[in-house]
Design a protein around this motif. Structure first.
Motif, short mmCIF file in Angstrom:
data_model
loop_
_atom_site.label_atom_id
_atom_site.label_comp_id
_atom_site.label_asym_id
_atom_site.label_seq_id
_atom_site.Cartn_x
_atom_site.Cartn_y
_atom_site.Cartn_z
N UNK A 106 0.84 -1.21 0.00
CA UNK A 106 0.00 0.00 0.00
C UNK A 106 0.87 1.26 0.00
N UNK A 107 1.94 1.26 0.79
CA UNK A 107 2.84 2.42 0.84
C UNK A 107 3.53 2.62 -0.50
N UNK A 108 3.94 1.52 -1.13
CA UNK A 108 4.58 1.61 -2.44
C UNK A 108 3.59 2.17 -3.47
N UNK A 109 2.35 1.66 -3.42
CA UNK A 109 1.32 2.14 -4.35
C UNK A 109 1.03 3.62 -4.14
N UNK A 110 0.94 4.05 -2.88
CA UNK A 110 0.69 5.46 -2.58
C UNK A 110 1.84 6.34 -3.07
N UNK A 111 3.08 5.89 -2.86
CA UNK A 111 4.24 6.65 -3.30
C UNK A 111 4.28 6.73 -4.83
N UNK A 112 3.91 5.65 -5.47
CA UNK A 112 3.91 5.63 -6.93
C UNK A 112 2.86 6.61 -7.48
#
Length: 117
Positions: A106-112
């Motif tokens: 989720x954090x990776x997706x949000x950062x992306x």
């Protein structure tokens, strides 16, 4: 956010370290000291008690070294025998690791999404 990522990384490292710790016994014959099972599957109450223990273990925070302490035994696990507790403990760690991986994704997706123009 850094703490979350660090926790997720620690949980992934713990998962990798414990991945090879399983034990499969090819001996399907019970020994004379084994107690016969009352039923093939646990009752609803037993299953609920096991799941409550798994959930309690999953909520135990990992220490600075990434390990989840097995002692003291959570109250939800107090009535389980040692074997059932150890199974629930491992399932709880697995559940926690899955949640950590999901949080990291989720954090990776949000950062992306945030980096997209």
């Amino acid at each position: 956010m850094h703490a979350r990522t660090a926790l997720a990384a620690a949980l992934l490292a713990l998962a990798a370290a414990t991945a090879g710790c399983g034990s499969d016994s090819s001996n399907d014959e019970p020994s004379k000291s084994d107690k016969p099972a009352a039923s093939a599957s646990p009752s609803v109450d037993e299953a609920a008690a096991l799941q409550a223990c798994v959930d309690a273990v999953a909520d135990i925070p990992a220490g600075d070294n990434g390990e989840v302490p097995s002692e003291p035994v959570p109250d939800e696990c107090a009535d389980l025998d040692e074997g059932d507790y150890l199974d629930a403990y491992m399932d709880g760690i697995e559940q926690s690791n899955e949640q950590g991986r999901d949080d990291l994704q989720d954090a990776i997706d949000e950062a992306s999404k945030a980096s997209q123009p």
